[in-house]
Design an enzyme around this catalytic site. Structure first.
Site, PDB file in Angstrom:
ATOM      1  N   LYS A  95       1.007  -1.328   0.405  1.00 27.15           N
ATOM      2  CA  LYS A  95      -0.293  -0.169  -0.526  1.00 27.15           C
ATOM      3  C   LYS A  95       0.621   0.892   0.023  1.00 27.15           C
ATOM      4  O   LYS A  95       1.747   2.047   1.061  1.00 27.15           O
ATOM      5  CB  LYS A  95      -0.965  -0.295   1.142  1.00 27.15           C
ATOM      6  CG  LYS A  95      -1.729   1.289   0.928  1.00 27.15           C
ATOM      7  CD  LYS A  95      -2.471   1.476   2.444  1.00 27.15           C
ATOM      8  CE  LYS A  95      -2.332   2.606   3.323  1.00 27.15           C
ATOM      9  NZ  LYS A  95      -1.978   3.682   2.224  1.00 27.15           N
ATOM     10  N   CYS A 150      12.668  11.332   7.479  1.00 26.15           N
ATOM     11  CA  CYS A 150      12.518  10.829   8.430  1.00 26.15           C
ATOM     12  C   CYS A 150      14.129  10.619   8.608  1.00 26.15           C
ATOM     13  O   CYS A 150      14.307  11.143  10.195  1.00 26.15           O
ATOM     14  CB  CYS A 150      12.399   9.652   8.636  1.00 26.15           C
ATOM     15  SG  CYS A 150      13.355   8.310   7.640  1.00 26.15           S
TER      16      CYS A 150
END
Length: 797
Positions: free
Chosen positions: A193, A301
């Site tokens: 996904k 990140c």
């Protein structure tokens, strides 16, 4: 059908350059509306729901995609499960050919994918063209090699099964490659996904993979928001979840999968330090800062969002940074002269603005360049904060935008303290011309990746992942491959009956001449190198199979666990002890246990009802196991990764820290030694809860530990209700990992409770044959006891 020119006109880009037309033609071929890619074909799915994909630079509608629901997830998982037997039983060479073919297809379609990524995400075409897409091909090629070598390098291990993978929007295609390449290499099938903001390149890659010959159902792509991800996480026929995203969502996933048996890897948030010492080349530092925080608009990140500077050079560096920021170019991502593109979506832009306002309100000094950002689209200027308190919101919270906060330090020790002053531990960057200083500081930083005089370097040969609330697991390198394999059913995980064809051995009641008489004795706890009374003063009776009282052991509670954790942290010097010295202590422990082998055998026989010869074999196996980990203590080496830079990338195996260990009920001495041995061999300190039914094998070890030069606090033993104590350990924020070998329900509680500080867990409720060398010792235990830190060191003039 929508035409290319209509799409570009809608997006206000003007005439489409020839080089950009393939991406637009691909969108137009689907008429700007995308279904799901399941079982090797496009399907509209079973839901009428959908959402628009917006181009961040113009706010125009780029395409529309399907919101996958429960039936769609079921269909995708069923397709992956159907494809699994054929894909997993292919030879490694055959899978290598498939991955290599996909890598070559990515190279052939590189411009299409680069443009599509910029349209979808808003990042500069220079980044997608020169970094993202080449790295996608690199990961696929590299893991084609692992597919070729898997049968020898991962002997005894096989694929996990159907893997559910959820990727973020900041590197939409690169994260897909990071996830699918190792999964496919070892024979897993995938349900993927992509993020709801950026689904197009994942869908395009699935189509390209099918055209390149990847068998139907091996790679399936579902589009949707967090609701679709939740359906995947909770799906009973998905064997592993791999997630990259926020710590908050990672915590939810950890709790949701607790007790399910699903394998889990999480790559979560970060607040990475960028440490600059006073001898650093400041011009190089400035360019490093640009790459660290303004690359991809700061939506990384591991972005170096906390600039920690030696106070003697802070003013000079800030002056240079401001001058460089004035020259950064923010604008349309498809302009190859642009440095920074657009923020991915309005919700992220608003989060950045809100946190910047909070920084100003809390007293920090904000500075932005004099020029203005484009007014159309989701743009935000590079931002610099000075006079920031270490406790300020902007110094602690991940902003995920082009915002840099600056703090100063005086000594290396203070720099390390500031660097570690965050719950995260993803990456760090150290800048100094003193290599001794760099290599001294790097291991002290609690981060999974440390770059020296460089930043934001990634490669398929080097693992990437974090410590603490930045998650667990690695992506890339051999360490990343372990995330997608499990021990083969035929390699020793079967129980004794399956392995030997005979029923498991029944406990035997000792004959009256047994040399172990009932002893009225109460064992204390073993904490900080001393025998101590339990907090609540209670004890529990330990009975022989005949019902006779053997002894009493202390009933540990939450306060006792807290004391043990404090003692374990106080023994942090154990991690700094050389492997050779740790090995010597373990050899000495084995030697002293051997001197009392008959005594321990009698104790085990009396507790369990097994005959004395059988109990003696357990003691002998425990001695042998201590020898094994004494041997491994100075031999479980890291690696130098073959990354394509002029330098070296060091992968260092580091101890995790404080590990809570709930030992198995069977084989009370051997099970205890088999888990505590590897943990301390590599430098961890432990709080162990022994077998609840048969704890005396561990409590008798107190005096052996005393006599074997084991430093105080390295091994702490708390007896009592094992399941309850394990849950306390899992909830404790100063415990870095928990191993639990017991029942399913309690294991699930341990996994669920571990989400508090995202500690690593190793939970098993299936029995092992602890006498078997393949099941009871080896690299598997050492891997669980360590975490890998990758240190990148460029060199040369």
């Amino acid at each position: 059908m929508t035409t290319v020119s209509e799409i570009f006109e809608t997006m206000a880009y003007g005439p489409a350059p020839e080089s950009d037309k393939p991406a637009l033609e691909w969108i137009a071929r689907h008429d700007g509306a995308f279904g799901l890619f399941i079982g090797g074909r496009w399907t509209q799915g079973n839901s009428d729901a959908g959402f628009d994909v917006i181009n961040p630079a113009t706010t125009a509608r780029l395409a529309r995609v399907t919101q996958a629901g429960q039936q769609d997830v079921d269909t995708a998982v069923a397709a992956a499960r159907k494809a699994f037997p054929g894909w997993s039983t292919l030879s490694g060479h055959a899978r290598a050919r498939h991955l290599y073919a996909l890598a070559r297809a990515v190279q052939k379609h590189s411009r299409l994918l680069a443009v599509l990524e910029s349209l979808d995400n808003g990042k500069s075409i220079r980044e997608t063209r020169d970094l993202d897409i080449p790295l996608v091909a690199r990961h696929l090629t590299h893991h084609a090699g692992w597919a070729q070598l898997a049968e020898s390098e991962f002997a005894g291990y096989g694929p996990v099964g159907v893997v559910g993978q959820i990727v973020p929007w900041n590197f939409p295609l690169l994260m897909v490659a990071w996830k699918i390449a190792p999964a496919l290499a070892v024979g897993n099938t995938v349900v993927l996904k992509p993020a709801e903001f950026t689904p197009l390149t994942a869908l395009c890659l699935a189509e390209i993979a099918h055209e390149a010959g990847l068998p139907a159902g091996v790679l399936n792509v579902l589009t949707g928001d967090g609701r679709t991800g939740e359906l995947m996480v909770n799906h009973p026929d998905i064997d592993k979840i791999a997630f990259t995203g926020s710590t908050e969502v990672g915590r939810i996933i950890r709790k949701a999968t607790a007790g399910s048996g699903k394998k889990l890897s999480l790559e979560l948030g970060g607040k990475s330090p960028f440490i600059v010492f006073d001898d650093a080349d400041l011009d190089s530092v400035v360019e490093g800062v640009v790459d660290a925080i303004w690359f991809n608009q700061g939506q990384v990140c591991c972005a170096g969002s906390r600039l920690l500077v030696h106070e003697g050079i802070a003013e000079r560096l800030v002056t240079k940074l401001r001058a460089r920021m004035e020259k950064l170019r923010v604008g349309p991502p498809l302009d190859k002269a642009i440095d920074m593109g657009a923020i991915v979506a309005p919700v992220q832009l608003e989060r950045i603005r809100s946190l910047v306002n909070t920084g100003v309100e809390e007293g920090a000094t904000m500075w932005q360049p004099s020029w203005a950002c484009p007014t159309d689209g989701y743009f935000y200027p590079p931002t610099l904060f000075t006079n920031v308190s270490p406790a300020a919101t902007i110094a602690q919270v991940e902003i995920f935008g082009p915002v840099l906060v600056t703090m100063t330090f005086r000594t290396p020790a203070e720099a390390v303290e500031l660097a570690n002053n965050t719950p995260y531990g993803l990456a760090a960057s150290v800048w100094t011309e003193n290599i001794n200083l760099a290599l001294d500081v790097a291991p002290k930083i609690k981060a999974g990746v440390v770059w020296i005089n460089c930043t934001n370097l990634f490669d398929a040969a080097s693992g990437f992942g974090g410590y603490r609330e930045s998650g667990f697991g690695r992506e890339g390198g051999k360490e990343g491959m372990w995330e997608y394999v499990k021990r083969d059913a035929g390699s020793g995980m079967r129980d004794a009956k399956k392995k030997t064809g005979k029923p498991a051995r029944a406990p035997r009641i000792p004959h009256p001449a047994s040399r172990i008489p009932p002893i009225d004795r109460t064992y204390k706890l073993f904490i900080g190198g001393a025998q101590v009374r339990p907090d609540q003063g209670y004890s529990r009776k330990i009975l022989a199979p005949s019902g006779a009282l053997l002894a009493e052991v202390a009933e540990g509670n939450r306060k006792d666990i807290r004391n043990a954790v404090e003692a374990a942290h106080a023994a942090d010097g154990w991690a700094k002890t050389s492997g050779h010295n740790r090995g010597q202590v373990l050899y000495y422990l084995a030697e002293n246990l051997a001197q009392r082998a008959d005594e321990f055998a009698e104790r085990i026989s009396g507790m369990t009802g097994r005959d004395l010869g059988d109990a003696r074999r357990e003691v002998d196996a425990s001695i042998s196991r201590l020898f094994s980990y004494a041997a491994w203590a100075d031999k479980y080496d890291g690696a130098v990764h073959q990354t394509p830079i002029r330098g070296v990338t060091l992968a260092m195996n580091e101890p995790i820290g404080v590990i809570g260990i709930a030992c198995p009920e069977a084989e009370p001495l051997l099970g205890f030694v088999s888990l505590v041995g590897p943990a301390v061999a590599v430098g961890n300190t432990v709080i162990a809860t022994p077998s609840e039914a048969h704890p005396l094998a561990a409590t008798e070890l107190y005096t052996v530990l005393d006599a074997s030069d084991v430093p105080a606090g390295v091994i702490n033993i708390v007896t009592g209700a094992k399941d309850a104590l394990a849950k306390v350990l899992a909830e404790h924020d100063d415990v870095d990992a928990v191993w639990f070998f017991g029942n399913h329900a309690a294991g699930a509680e341990v996994e669920r409770a571990s989400a508090g500080n995202m500690k690593r867990t190793w939970v098993e409720w299936h029995p092992r044959d602890w006498h078997d060398g393949g099941q009871g010792e080896g690299r598997e235990f050492l891997r669980e006891a360590t975490q890998v830190k990758n240190i990148w060191i460029p060199y040369g003039e």
